[in-house]
Scaffold this motif. Structure first.
Motif, PDB file in Angstrom:
ATOM      1  N   SER A  26       0.874  -1.184   0.000  1.00  0.00           N
ATOM      2  CA  SER A  26       0.000   0.000   0.000  1.00  0.00           C
ATOM      3  C   SER A  26       0.903   1.224   0.000  1.00  0.00           C
ATOM      4  N   PRO A  27       1.355   1.656  -1.187  1.00  0.00           N
ATOM      5  CA  PRO A  27       2.251   2.816  -1.250  1.00  0.00           C
ATOM      6  C   PRO A  27       1.751   3.962  -0.385  1.00  0.00           C
TER       7      PRO A  27
ATOM      8  N   SER B 171       7.575   4.933  -0.445  1.00  0.00           N
ATOM      9  CA  SER B 171       7.590   3.906   0.596  1.00  0.00           C
ATOM     10  C   SER B 171       6.383   2.990   0.414  1.00  0.00           C
ATOM     11  N   ASP B 172       6.536   1.733   0.801  1.00  0.00           N
ATOM     12  CA  ASP B 172       5.477   0.749   0.586  1.00  0.00           C
ATOM     13  C   ASP B 172       5.296  -0.128   1.825  1.00  0.00           C
TER      14      ASP B 172
ATOM     15  N   PRO C 222       7.836  -7.685   0.965  1.00  0.00           N
ATOM     16  CA  PRO C 222       8.304  -6.998   2.177  1.00  0.00           C
ATOM     17  C   PRO C 222       7.993  -5.507   2.086  1.00  0.00           C
ATOM     18  N   CYS C 223       8.145  -4.817   3.206  1.00  0.00           N
ATOM     19  CA  CYS C 223       7.911  -3.370   3.268  1.00  0.00           C
ATOM     20  C   CYS C 223       9.182  -2.646   2.811  1.00  0.00           C
ATOM     21  N   ASN C 224       9.223  -2.279   1.547  1.00  0.00           N
ATOM     22  CA  ASN C 224      10.420  -1.712   0.935  1.00  0.00           C
ATOM     23  C   ASN C 224      10.241  -0.232   0.604  1.00  0.00           C
ATOM     24  N   VAL C 225      11.361   0.387   0.244  1.00  0.00           N
ATOM     25  CA  VAL C 225      11.381   1.708  -0.383  1.00  0.00           C
ATOM     26  C   VAL C 225      11.833   1.504  -1.828  1.00  0.00           C
TER      27      VAL C 225
END
Length: 301
Positions: free
Chosen positions: A117-118, A132-133, A152-155
């Motif tokens: 979810s950006p 960011s995500d 994963p929660c990445n940039v």
């Protein structure tokens, strides 16, 4: 404490106008986010995420609906051509609004898997889109819709010229707000932690941008208290103006807290706008505020 301001370091005296008052511009929202200033239209756009809308504020006119439904828009910015770039929780995508009002999905997948979810987004001078995500928008229905997490929660960095999407940072619990320093030699990224993890790290990290476009470093730059750094922007001197539970905190390029703008609601995000870009617009929970400062925000298109 002097009026609207809390002076912690004497240098902060030079940044504030003691006769400038905090103004409540509008209220009655559920959770405001993603403010972006359109100087050519004299308008501020911002998201009301749970109400699934992007709102528009104009001096002397007030607030109107810019887009509804907005696919649960969160962060917003402008690209080098002045087009609106939006993080969409509902579409799990980064979306561009074209000059004719049509929408273009810039990216919604990485290696065939759906983005989470950006959340927040900035555009570098070379036109690349950095965002960011985290997983916040797919962990609940209030700001999007619950769904399976595939990444994963990445940039990320998206290049609109080539269509390439690259992971730039992959060691965050919940990457959130981000901003470039005025000369783009540094990138600040907030980590607000994994969803419902009370022990998660919550701070701003700072990265150096290498000539090849890679990020280096990632040390803790500053830890906001009370609350957390959700969204922030830099002024012309490189100070970071960040959200907090008690208002907006001004942090020096060295990571030192200089002072605060007191706000009666928890702040989510900020941006500079108005004449000279010296008016700080503040998205705070259910309301939109502003205050004039003796500093200008980093110039954008």
């Amino acid at each position: 404490m002097e009026g609207e301001f809390e002076i912690i370091d004497p240098v902060f005296q030079r940044y504030v106008l003691h006769n400038a008052k905090l103004e409540k511009l509008a209220t009655g929202f559920r959770w405001t986010e993603g403010p972006v200033w359109f100087a050519d239209a004299g308008a501020l756009l911002f998201s009301d995420i749970p109400n699934n809308a992007i709102m528009r504020w104009i001096e002397g006119v007030g607030v109107s609906v810019y887009r509804s439904p907005s696919n649960y828009a969160n962060g917003n910015t402008r690209d080098r051509e002045g087009r609106l770039i939006t993080c969409s929780h509902g579409q799990r995508a980064v979306v561009r609004t074209e000059q004719d009002g049509s929408l273009t999905v810039l990216c919604d997948r990485y290696n065939g898997k759906r983005l989470n979810s950006p959340n927040d987004v900035v555009v570098k001078s070379d036109g690349t889109v950095w965002f960011s995500d985290p997983h916040y928008g797919i962990k609940m229905d209030y700001e999007g819709g619950r769904a399976e997490q595939e990444l994963p929660c990445n940039v990320y960095r998206f290049d609109p010229h080539t269509g390439r999407l690259d992971v730039m940072a992959d060691d965050f619990g919940g990457p959130n707000g981000l901003a470039f320093s005025p000369d783009e030699s540094r990138l600040y990224i907030a980590d607000t932690g994994a969803f419902h993890d009370d022990n998660a790290e919550r701070h701003i990290r700072v990265f150096d941008l290498e000539a090849e476009g890679r990020l280096k470093g990632g040390n803790v730059f500053h830890t906001v208290s009370p609350g957390a750094a959700d969204g922030f922007r830099c002024d012309e001197d490189g100070n970071v103006w960040t959200s907090a539970a008690d208002g907006v905190h001004c942090v020096s390029p060295e990571g030192r807290l200089l002072g605060k703008v007191r706000v009666p609601e928890m702040v989510a995000n900020v941006t500079f706008g108005g004449r000279g870009r010296s008016r700080l617009f503040i998205c705070a929970s259910t309301s939109l505020y502003s205050i004039y400062l003796n500093r200008r925000g980093v110039q954008k298109p």
